[in-house]
Design a protein around this motif. Sequence first.
Motif, short mmCIF file in Angstrom:
data_model
loop_
_atom_site.label_atom_id
_atom_site.label_comp_id
_atom_site.label_asym_id
_atom_site.label_seq_id
_atom_site.Cartn_x
_atom_site.Cartn_y
_atom_site.Cartn_z
N UNK A 117 33.75 67.81 34.66
CA UNK A 117 32.97 68.45 35.75
C UNK A 117 33.35 69.02 36.68
N UNK A 118 34.64 69.18 36.29
CA UNK A 118 35.65 70.60 37.49
C UNK A 118 36.78 70.95 37.19
N UNK A 119 36.59 71.83 37.04
CA UNK A 119 38.76 72.94 36.54
C UNK A 119 39.76 71.76 37.18
N UNK A 120 39.55 71.67 38.32
CA UNK A 120 40.77 70.19 39.06
C UNK A 120 40.67 69.01 38.45
N UNK A 160 26.21 64.50 32.31
CA UNK A 160 26.91 65.15 33.63
C UNK A 160 26.24 66.33 34.15
N UNK A 161 27.30 66.76 34.81
CA UNK A 161 27.24 68.03 35.87
C UNK A 161 28.32 68.71 36.61
N UNK A 162 27.92 70.13 36.98
CA UNK A 162 29.42 70.76 37.20
C UNK A 162 29.24 70.24 38.71
N UNK A 163 30.14 70.01 39.42
CA UNK A 163 30.54 69.23 40.75
C UNK A 163 31.65 70.35 41.87
N UNK A 164 31.74 71.44 41.30
CA UNK A 164 32.28 72.45 41.90
C UNK A 164 31.93 72.32 43.56
N UNK A 166 30.61 74.35 44.19
CA UNK A 166 28.98 75.29 44.90
C UNK A 166 28.62 75.24 42.75
N UNK A 167 27.71 74.55 43.15
CA UNK A 167 27.40 74.44 41.86
C UNK A 167 27.04 75.66 40.55
N UNK A 168 27.19 75.45 39.21
CA UNK A 168 27.19 76.99 38.24
C UNK A 168 26.44 75.62 36.79
N UNK A 169 26.51 76.80 36.13
CA UNK A 169 26.57 76.08 35.08
C UNK A 169 27.49 76.32 34.27
N UNK A 170 28.43 76.19 34.58
CA UNK A 170 30.44 76.29 34.32
C UNK A 170 30.46 74.95 33.69
N UNK A 171 31.17 74.55 32.63
CA UNK A 171 31.73 73.24 32.41
C UNK A 171 32.80 73.21 31.65
N UNK A 172 34.10 72.84 31.94
CA UNK A 172 35.08 72.87 31.95
C UNK A 172 35.52 71.68 30.40
N UNK A 173 36.10 72.52 29.95
CA UNK A 173 36.68 71.83 28.22
C UNK A 173 38.59 71.54 28.16
#
Length: 195
Positions: A117-120, A160-164, A166-173
């Motif tokens: 849900x986040x890059x971190x 799942x959700x983007x939890x940055x 500032x939410x966006x439609x980007x998902x991290x893999x």
Amino acid sequence: MPHINELILLARPVQATDTLIIEAPEGTRRLAATAFKGETGTQGLQGERGLTGLQGVQGLTGDQGPPGTASGIRETATVTTGIIANLNWETGTFSMATSFELLQVVLSSAARIRLYNSAANRDADVGRSVFQAPTQGMGLILDINAVTVLSQTLDPHAHGSNMEAVPSDRIYYTVTNNGAPAAITVAFTFLRKEH
């Protein structure tokens, strides 16, 4: 019916409510209304329908509802990596939905796919072995290690959700190759829950 001479003489002046008054030389006589009641007549014709009343004034328009979220339509998002050597990985991001329900994952070759849900959270979990359980609260949405079965139908579905911030439609893999060096394509079938 009594004979007219048998009717009681009125000892008062005639009134408007008297039904039938007979004047005779010996005095005024009143017949009761019931004495002359005949049979009920046939019902008269129904009167014409009255005019329709005027239409009322239109009410005020209600408040606009909140924007819709779920599309209810199955969609597909795809990730294609560069060439990855055996047991090496690639991290990245792709566009899917701010929030979603994942139904199926299909890989082009043997690989492990993880979504976060986040890059971190993705970067903190990158070196975790497939045999090691993830840390609770790691933001891990999905972890599939496909060796022979490359099409995975999820039951139950993964949410799942983007939890940055500032939410966006980007998902991290993170994609880890489980075979000969190859570019790996992963297709996700999902339902959009939030735009």
